[in-house]
Enzyme design. Structure first.
Site, PDB file in Angstrom:
ATOM      1  N   LYS A  55      50.417 -21.791  66.410  1.00 54.87           N
ATOM      2  CA  LYS A  55      49.617 -20.604  66.715  1.00 54.87           C
ATOM      3  C   LYS A  55      49.232 -20.587  68.199  1.00 54.87           C
ATOM      4  CE  LYS A  55      48.256 -20.206  61.912  1.00 54.87           C
ATOM      5  NZ  LYS A  55      47.295 -20.393  60.812  1.00 54.87           N
ATOM      6  N   GLN A  99      41.545 -22.939  60.023  1.00 53.68           N
ATOM      7  CA  GLN A  99      42.774 -23.316  59.311  1.00 53.68           C
ATOM      8  C   GLN A  99      42.436 -23.850  57.913  1.00 53.68           C
ATOM      9  OE1 GLN A  99      45.860 -22.690  60.439  1.00 53.68           O
ATOM     10  NE2 GLN A  99      46.726 -23.466  58.550  1.00 53.68           N
ATOM     11  N   ASP A 122      42.179 -13.496  60.504  1.00 55.39           N
ATOM     12  CA  ASP A 122      42.905 -13.969  59.326  1.00 55.39           C
ATOM     13  C   ASP A 122      42.618 -13.098  58.095  1.00 55.39           C
ATOM     14  OD1 ASP A 122      44.753 -15.977  59.124  1.00 55.39           O
ATOM     15  OD2 ASP A 122      43.273 -17.601  59.138  1.00 55.39           O
TER      16      ASP A 122
HETATM   17  N1  GUN Z   1      46.709 -21.968  55.485  1.00 57.58           N
HETATM   18  C1  GUN Z   1      47.806 -21.442  54.909  1.00 57.58           C
HETATM   19  N2  GUN Z   1      47.990 -20.172  55.298  1.00 57.58           N
HETATM   20  C2  GUN Z   1      46.986 -19.882  56.135  1.00 57.58           C
HETATM   21  C3  GUN Z   1      46.633 -18.716  56.875  1.00 57.58           C
HETATM   22  O1  GUN Z   1      47.273 -17.663  56.828  1.00 57.58           O
HETATM   23  N3  GUN Z   1      45.512 -18.829  57.634  1.00 57.58           N
HETATM   24  C4  GUN Z   1      44.771 -19.959  57.693  1.00 57.58           C
HETATM   25  N4  GUN Z   1      43.689 -19.966  58.448  1.00 57.58           N
HETATM   26  N5  GUN Z   1      45.070 -21.054  57.022  1.00 57.58           N
HETATM   27  C5  GUN Z   1      46.180 -21.005  56.255  1.00 57.58           C
END
Ligand code: GUN
Length: 288
Positions: A55, A99, A122
């Site tokens: 990211k 995350q 998110d």
């Molecule tokens: N863990 C798995 N997929 C995601 C996501 O789209 N965002 C976040 N923050 N964690 C994740």
């Protein structure tokens, strides 16, 4: 083999990121503001560490600033909530991402609810989830948004189609269902308690699988000509596997997203779009 059937998520991600990069440059020139994303990672979960790194690399590619907050496994809820409060108050931070998964002692719902909804790139805050459910999508979870973008890019009209989703998580299955209903698809959601999964999946025009069960979907569970999205991820000995048995399903499906290189890269590109969107809304005081 079957190259013509593969849904090339990397290519679409590159296209999206090129657009975001040029929009970010125009945004900076117009406002003098550089969009900034803050990430929070708690613990040592190796795939999560990799995702957060990916990211930040994407941020660098498109001209978004990144701030990386890393905490040890045993970090308290108070510490995370206090950081989320600080990030909400900071004018230079436009997007906040925690995350997942979090260590067991940190309640995910409590943490998601403490993210400033205006910076919730998110889309996991209950306000943004609720908006999505009533058809007022703003920040939506990036992975299902990536599937929608891939369908649009392929020129597939979902209205009236039978879509079967396997997996009912808050991250993929449930938001995916809401977003498809918003687009007038006929949606069925199956999960770990569904009886006779095959009977359901074999009716799908579009099959979206997000369970984390490696190789769950085989050819006899897929209708001839179906479009199949494999959104599952299983890590085993540093290799990543999807939920769809690719070699078995590829002859039957008309299009198939691979793992890796399918929905994953699109998800990250969507996060970049959302961070720019958040920055734009904050700069213009647009509350959505
Ligand atoms: N863990 C798995 N997929 C995601 C996501 O789209 N965002 C976040 N923050 N964690 C994740």
């Amino acid at each position: 083999m079957y190259e013509e059937k593969i849904i090339d998520g990397k290519a679409l991600a590159v296209k999206i990121e090129e657009q975001v990069k040029s929009d970010v440059a125009a945004f900076k020139a117009r406002t003098g503001v550089t969009p900034m994303l803050a990430t929070i990672l708690v613990g040592e979960h190796p795939p999560s560490k990799l995702y957060v790194k990916l990211k930040h690399w994407a941020c660098r590619r498109v001209g978004i600033k990144g701030e990386d907050h890393k905490f040890p496994e045993e970090t308290s809820l108070e510490t995370i909530l206090s950081l989320l409060g600080e990030l909400a108050a900071r004018k230079d931070i436009h997007g906040i991402l925690v995350q997942l998964p979090l260590p067991k002692h940190l309640d995910e719902r409590t943490v998601m609810s403490a993210i400033d909804p205006a910076k919730d790139v998110d889309g996991f805050h209950p306000l943004n989830m609720g908006r999505m459910l009533i058809g007022k999508e703003r920040f939506v979870p990036c992975t299902p948004r990536g599937v929608i973008l891939a369908l649009e890019d392929m020129g597939v009209e979902v209205k009236g189609k039978n879509v079967v989703i396997v997996g009912h998580s808050n991250v993929v299955g449930k938001p995916m269902a809401a977003m498809l209903i918003n687009r007038n698809a006929t949606v069925e959601v199956c999960h770990v308690f569904t009886e006779d999964l095959r009977q359901h999946t074999s009716q799908a025009d579009i099959l979206i699988v997000a369970t984390g069960v490696r190789g769950l979907i085989k050819a006899d569970m897929v209708r001839q000509g179906a479009i199949v999205f494999d959104v599952g991820i299983t890590w085993l000995n540093d290799t990543v596997y999807g939920d769809v048995d690719f070699d078995s399903v590829a002859p039957v499906a008309s299009r198939l997203s691979p793992v890796p290189g399918g929905v994953g890269p699109i998800t990250i590109a969507v996060l970049m779009q959302h961070t720019l969107l958040a920055a734009g809304m904050q700069v213009t005081n647009d509350t959505g």
